[in-house]
Design a protein around this motif. Structure first.
Motif, PDB file in Angstrom:
ATOM      1  N   ASP A 374       0.667  79.339  90.213  1.00 43.55           N
ATOM      2  CA  ASP A 374      -0.424  78.768  90.871  1.00 43.55           C
ATOM      3  C   ASP A 374      -1.605  79.354  90.131  1.00 43.55           C
ATOM      4  O   ASP A 374      -2.589  78.694  90.164  1.00 43.55           O
ATOM      5  N   ARG A 375      -1.378  80.595  89.568  1.00 47.30           N
ATOM      6  CA  ARG A 375      -2.847  81.210  89.100  1.00 47.30           C
ATOM      7  C   ARG A 375      -3.037  80.761  87.806  1.00 47.30           C
ATOM      8  O   ARG A 375      -4.258  80.282  87.610  1.00 47.30           O
ATOM      9  N   ILE A 376      -2.054  80.424  86.950  1.00 50.71           N
ATOM     10  CA  ILE A 376      -2.426  79.811  85.890  1.00 50.71           C
ATOM     11  C   ILE A 376      -2.866  78.191  85.983  1.00 50.71           C
ATOM     12  O   ILE A 376      -3.959  77.898  85.322  1.00 50.71           O
ATOM     13  N   ALA A 377      -2.508  77.695  86.610  1.00 53.59           N
ATOM     14  CA  ALA A 377      -2.767  76.107  87.300  1.00 53.59           C
ATOM     15  C   ALA A 377      -4.223  76.374  87.439  1.00 53.59           C
ATOM     16  O   ALA A 377      -4.914  75.471  87.040  1.00 53.59           O
ATOM     17  N   THR A 378      -4.560  77.328  88.277  1.00 57.02           N
ATOM     18  CA  THR A 378      -6.003  77.639  88.722  1.00 57.02           C
ATOM     19  C   THR A 378      -6.879  77.817  87.634  1.00 57.02           C
ATOM     20  O   THR A 378      -7.951  77.321  87.507  1.00 57.02           O
ATOM     21  N   ILE A 379      -6.638  78.666  86.625  1.00 51.46           N
ATOM     22  CA  ILE A 379      -7.181  79.170  85.458  1.00 51.46           C
ATOM     23  C   ILE A 379      -7.554  77.942  84.510  1.00 51.46           C
ATOM     24  O   ILE A 379      -8.663  77.922  84.153  1.00 51.46           O
ATOM     25  N   LEU A 380      -6.512  77.255  84.579  1.00 50.73           N
ATOM     26  CA  LEU A 380      -6.417  76.019  83.579  1.00 50.73           C
ATOM     27  C   LEU A 380      -7.698  74.945  84.128  1.00 50.73           C
ATOM     28  O   LEU A 380      -8.281  74.482  83.290  1.00 50.73           O
ATOM     29  N   VAL A 381      -7.707  74.806  85.379  1.00 50.57           N
ATOM     30  CA  VAL A 381      -8.594  73.383  85.843  1.00 50.57           C
ATOM     31  C   VAL A 381      -9.876  74.234  86.237  1.00 50.57           C
ATOM     32  O   VAL A 381     -10.809  73.318  86.606  1.00 50.57           O
ATOM     33  N   ALA A 382      -9.991  75.760  86.416  1.00 48.17           N
ATOM     34  CA  ALA A 382     -11.207  76.085  86.833  1.00 48.17           C
ATOM     35  C   ALA A 382     -12.663  75.429  86.194  1.00 48.17           C
ATOM     36  O   ALA A 382     -13.693  75.077  86.810  1.00 48.17           O
ATOM     37  N   PRO A 383     -12.475  75.482  84.733  1.00 49.95           N
ATOM     38  CA  PRO A 383     -13.720  74.954  84.020  1.00 49.95           C
ATOM     39  C   PRO A 383     -14.042  73.425  84.253  1.00 49.95           C
ATOM     40  O   PRO A 383     -15.137  72.993  83.600  1.00 49.95           O
ATOM     41  N   PHE A 384     -13.060  72.622  84.813  1.00 50.66           N
ATOM     42  CA  PHE A 384     -13.545  71.303  85.488  1.00 50.66           C
ATOM     43  C   PHE A 384     -14.607  71.330  86.177  1.00 50.66           C
ATOM     44  O   PHE A 384     -15.417  70.239  86.448  1.00 50.66           O
ATOM     45  N   MET A 385     -14.612  72.555  87.152  1.00 50.48           N
ATOM     46  CA  MET A 385     -15.833  72.381  88.294  1.00 50.48           C
ATOM     47  C   MET A 385     -17.210  72.377  87.340  1.00 50.48           C
ATOM     48  O   MET A 385     -17.469  73.349  86.402  1.00 50.48           O
ATOM     49  N   SER A 386     -18.137  71.939  87.865  1.00 48.13           N
ATOM     50  CA  SER A 386     -19.500  71.800  87.250  1.00 48.13           C
ATOM     51  C   SER A 386     -20.151  73.185  87.403  1.00 48.13           C
ATOM     52  O   SER A 386     -20.230  73.434  88.429  1.00 48.13           O
ATOM     53  N   CYS A 387     -20.129  73.934  86.462  1.00 49.31           N
ATOM     54  CA  CYS A 387     -20.860  75.219  86.558  1.00 49.31           C
ATOM     55  C   CYS A 387     -22.272  75.027  86.236  1.00 49.31           C
ATOM     56  O   CYS A 387     -22.821  74.287  85.947  1.00 49.31           O
ATOM     57  N   SER A 388     -22.939  76.340  86.394  1.00 48.80           N
ATOM     58  CA  SER A 388     -24.292  76.281  86.396  1.00 48.80           C
ATOM     59  C   SER A 388     -24.949  75.882  84.923  1.00 48.80           C
ATOM     60  O   SER A 388     -26.082  75.427  84.777  1.00 48.80           O
ATOM     61  N   ALA A 389     -24.163  76.177  83.902  1.00 47.55           N
ATOM     62  CA  ALA A 389     -24.639  75.923  82.520  1.00 47.55           C
ATOM     63  C   ALA A 389     -24.555  74.521  82.358  1.00 47.55           C
ATOM     64  O   ALA A 389     -25.482  73.999  81.568  1.00 47.55           O
ATOM     65  N   ARG A 390     -24.086  73.432  83.149  1.00 47.74           N
ATOM     66  CA  ARG A 390     -24.142  72.248  82.863  1.00 47.74           C
ATOM     67  C   ARG A 390     -25.409  71.655  83.700  1.00 47.74           C
ATOM     68  O   ARG A 390     -25.770  70.462  83.237  1.00 47.74           O
ATOM     69  N   LEU A 391     -25.769  72.486  84.560  1.00 46.86           N
ATOM     70  CA  LEU A 391     -26.975  72.051  85.249  1.00 46.86           C
ATOM     71  C   LEU A 391     -28.119  71.496  84.373  1.00 46.86           C
ATOM     72  O   LEU A 391     -28.639  70.331  84.760  1.00 46.86           O
ATOM     73  N   PRO A 392     -28.710  71.974  83.481  1.00 52.10           N
ATOM     74  CA  PRO A 392     -29.688  71.839  82.568  1.00 52.10           C
ATOM     75  C   PRO A 392     -29.383  70.344  81.838  1.00 52.10           C
ATOM     76  O   PRO A 392     -30.277  69.524  81.580  1.00 52.10           O
ATOM     77  N   VAL A 393     -28.235  70.304  81.346  1.00 54.35           N
ATOM     78  CA  VAL A 393     -27.637  69.236  80.723  1.00 54.35           C
ATOM     79  C   VAL A 393     -27.720  67.888  81.954  1.00 54.35           C
ATOM     80  O   VAL A 393     -28.290  66.876  81.593  1.00 54.35           O
TER      81      VAL A 393
END
Ligand SMILES: Nc1nc2c(ncn2[C@@H]2O[C@H](COP(=O)(O)OP(=O)(O)OP(=O)(O)O)[C@@H](O)[C@H]2O)c(=O)[nH]1
Ligand SMILES: [Mg+2]
Lengths: 673, 94
Positions: A374-393
């Motif tokens: 479960d932990r690895i699955a969560t780590i793998l998909v976490a970067p799909f969530m729109s982080c604040s660094a994507r906001l300016p883009v």
């Protein structure tokens, strides 16, 4: 009172054996069931003098700190709470390893401080028995005595000490009461000599523990009598299938509104501060490569990291407070039924939600998930969530797509967030059914009592997380920024004839028309910067790889922007600002003029760089692509290997490419240029 | 697990009701663990959390999750798991 047959008095108490060399500090490990107050005690003892480290080869985190005990320095280790030393969980194994001298790393503890919840003595004693039978000197810290007292429980520590065969000190880690006594008692840590039942015989252990409770505790433990109706009612509301979800949504909404709203002030300040620092560097350093490196490479790089610090601090501060209240354990159940459909446990929700601020702390927070898969699955998909660094883009591209249609722009924003989250969840489902196939741990959680959160703990946790972020990510982002700066600056090309001509014209009219002269010079500088960018290593790389991005509609300029974003997305806007036609006033991404310039940028044939179709395709690409080297480094660390980081990178980038291609082709098919 | 084993650790005064699943009990019911039909690892975890053989517990909230209290410990247990925990009712069930 007659002695219980399950109990025997100690035969002798061996004094703690000191290390012969005497060089390393004496090391005390804080052990205990979850939520007994180990971290609170650790913070009391060590305060800020602590380091958080990942246990080698695992995702388990331990904290090591120093403190002063009776005039001599000692080392204290805060270990994760475990219900048993013998569970097949990494946390249990880590605790066990600190008690044994098998490997050099980590150095075993010289003595154990077993932190026990005085209000739940019977269960805690079973864990005490497990530690005492390891043959390590131990002291029992009887914590939460304030609550025990309020409940009318009296615990006879000296009797308990005799029955356990080691010192027992009553403390209240939260207020600090008794902590001095505990420090004074540490040198008396002793190997228990009493007869303790073998932990494999659970029935004997229970009987032994019950007997000890019977002999050392006065007052009534509330056993199944009148329940705590207040807690019952709150639990009923918080775990209700409908009401619970609504409350949870409201809490999370509030949390994120507060984070984003509050964070903007320090973020603005940081932008201003580093802008000023860059300005100072430009003024005091002589023109040339060093000035450019310091003002743009180093100051810019540090600013790019530090700007996320307010959000990360706020996130951990508020999450720690929320966790401390006892609410999050209930929320995990509410989210469990939803997330189980995607093969994830309820525990994954908080990390996935945090990933909307930044994937790095989110991946770090995935530690809370008990099951490895479960932990690895969560780590793998976490970067799909729109982080604040994507906001300016998003701001840039959605601005280009729906500049004057606020409703569509709002929908597009929501759509980007939804696309990221849904893709992440579906990916988790696929992963749990393929590479991470296997049963999930059943959802069983201890529901701690509702409490007023401790600000002190939250502040210390925040400090700790901030330090980890700055150390792990800061160094990498800084290095990347310097490398990017170098690639984007060198080799330095001579000004092209147009620029030389403009400069000459500017000089010629300097006397007669200073306004025009200034404008000409500005244009010359922009053209030169753009020309330099095109002929830099990065520019050449952009031209070289452009055919790969041709099907998505990207020209070489966008390709440079995309390539540089693979280091960190937030550099896209600033890179584009330089590439399309740099201004000499710096590359402030918030400057509307910069956005305007990128929006109006033209290719060499005069067609726009960013058409609606390319903007839409680029937007999809940024929602889905793995463009953050620090995140990959953290994934490697937390998931335990480069292969997971490589998988994350490959999968996300390939998916982003395909989705962006589909977007571009369909936009074109629909007649959108 | 045999009924004898259960009797051996059960105080005589507590009536030995029929075995029912923990998930079937309503709020306020008191019961004693009889059998946990779970994977060994799950059983070990529950044991360590305080849900030991023959321990007495009180149902605070039935359903999903099933919330029970053992002494001062409150545990939330997923419904799917609660269904596999068989208990003897002590009192409180309508
Ligand atoms: N009333 C009271 N609360 C305490 C005391 N010690 C700790 N707490 C609270 O108990 C909760 C758990 O404390 P932690 O220090 O996080 O417990 P822990 O043992 O480190 O927990 P894990 O790391 O999850 O195993 C927090 O809300 C603390 O504020 C105490 O002496 N009295
Ligand atoms: Mg802790």
């Amino acid at each position: 009172m007659t002695a219980h047959p399950a109990l025997t008095e100690p035969s002798d108490q061996k004094a703690i054996v000191t290390k012969s060399k005497g060089e390393p500090l004496k090391r005390y490990a804080l052990l205990g069931n979850p939520n007994t107050g180990k971290t609170t005690l650790f913070n009391r003892l060590c305060g800020l003098r602590a380091q958080t480290a990942n246990f080698p080869g695992t995702t388990v985190e331990t904290r090591i700190g120093k403190c002063n005990a009776q005039g001599s320095a000692i080392e204290v280790v805060d270990l994760p709470g475990v219900y048993s030393l013998y569970l097949d969980l990494p946390e249990s194994q880590v605790c066990e390893q600190f008690l044994h001298d098998e490997e050099d790393e980590p150095r075993r503890a010289d003595a154990a401080v077993i932190v026990v919840d005085a209000t739940n003595l019977a269960r805690n004693l079973i864990f005490v028995a497990q530690v005492l039978t390891q043959g390590i000197p131990a002291v029992v810290a009887l914590n939460m005595t304030d609550i025990a007292q309020r409940r009318g429980l009296t615990i006879d520590c000296s009797k308990l000490s005799r029955l356990l065969g080691c010192p027992v000190v009553s403390i209240c880690a939260r207020s600090g009461d008794g902590v001095k006594d505990l420090l004074a008692e540490l040198p008396n840590a002793s190997v228990s000599g009493v007869g303790i039942p073998d932990s494999s015989d659970s029935h004997a252990c229970v009987t032994w523990a019950d007997a000890i409770v019977e002999h050392s505790v006065g007052g009534e433990f509330a056993i199944g009598e009148e329940g705590d109706t207040f807690t019952d009612r709150l639990d009923a509301a918080f775990t209700h299938p409908v009401l619970g979800v609504l409350i949870f949504a409201a809490v999370m909404f509030g949390l994120f509104v507060v984070i984003f709203w509050l964070a903007q002030f320090p973020m603005d300040f940081i932008n201003w501060l580093f802008g000023t620092l860059g300005g100072i560097a430009t003024t005091i350093l002589p023109d040339g490569a060093v000035q450019d490196l310091v003002a743009n490479g180093i100051v810019g790089g540090i600013a790019g990291t530090v700007v996320f610090l307010p959000q990360i601090c706020l996130l951990f501060f508020l999450l720690t407070l929320l966790e401390d209240t006892g609410y999050l354990a209930r929320a995990a159940f509410v989210m469990d039924s939803l997330l189980r459909r995607f093969g994830l446990p309820g525990h994954s929700f908080v990390p996935l939600l945090s990933a909307h601020a930044c994937a790095i702390p989110a991946i770090m927070a995935a530690k809370l998930i008990p099951d490895r898969r479960d932990r690895i699955a969560t780590i793998l998909v976490a970067p799909f969530m729109s982080c604040s660094a994507r906001l300016p883009v998003y701001v840039l591209l959605i601005g280009i797509l729906f500049g004057h249609q606020p409703i569509y722009a709002g929908l597009a924003f929501a759509g980007c967030y939804a696309l990221g989250a849904i893709t992440g969840l579906l990916t988790a489902l696929i992963a749990r059914k393929s590479i991470l196939k296997g049963p999930s741990l059943p959802m069983v959680l201890e529901l701690p009592s509702y409490k007023m959160p401790s600000i002190r703990t939250a502040l210390l946790t925040t400090y700790d997380r901030a330090k980890i972020f700055l150390r792990k990510a800061g160094t990498i982002i800084l290095a990347i920024c310097v490398v990017l700066w170098w690639l984007g600056t060198y080799p330095i090309s001579d000004p092209p004839p147009e620029v030389v001509q403009l400069q000459a014209q500017s000089q010629a009219v300097e006397e007669s028309d200073p306004e025009l002269s200034k404008e000409l010079l500005t244009n010359a500088n922009r053209l030169y910067a753009s020309y330099s960018a095109e002929h830099s290593f990065l520019g050449r790389l952009g031209r070289f790889t452009q055919p790969v991005f041709e099907p998505l509609g990207y020209d070489w300029q966008l390709t440079i922007g995309v390539l540089s974003s693979f280091a960190a997305r937030e550099v896209f806007v600033s890179t584009m600002a330089v590439v399309v036609s740099a201004s000499d006033s710096g590359d402030d991404a918030d400057d509307p003029a910069v956005i305007e310039r990128i929006r109006n940028a033209k290719r060499s044939d005069g067609s726009p760089v960013l058409t609606p179709a390319t903007s839409a395709s680029l937007l999809i690409f940024y929602v889905l692509a793995m463009q953050c080297l620090p995140t990959l480094a953290i994934t490697r660390r937390e998931a335990g290997g480069w292969k997971w980081a490589a998988l994350q990178f490959g999968y996300m980038s390939a998916l982003a490419y395909v989705a962006a291609l589909i977007m571009y082709v369909s936009m074109r098919a629909l007649g959108v240029a | 697990m045999s009924a004898n084993a259960v009797n051996a650790h059960t105080p005589a005064k507590s009536p030995q009701g029929p075995m029912v699943s923990l998930a079937q009990l309503s709020s306020g019911a008191r019961c004693r663990i009889a059998v946990m039909q779970l994977q060994p690892a799950d059983t070990r975890l529950l044991n360590a959390m305080g849900l030991t053989d023959h321990c007495e517990l009180c149902v605070c909230r039935p359903g999903e999750p099933c919330i029970v209290r053992i002494n001062c410990t409150r545990l939330g247990i997923a419904g799917s798991l609660a269904r596999k925990i068989l208990v003897h009712l002590i009192d409180g069930q309508d």
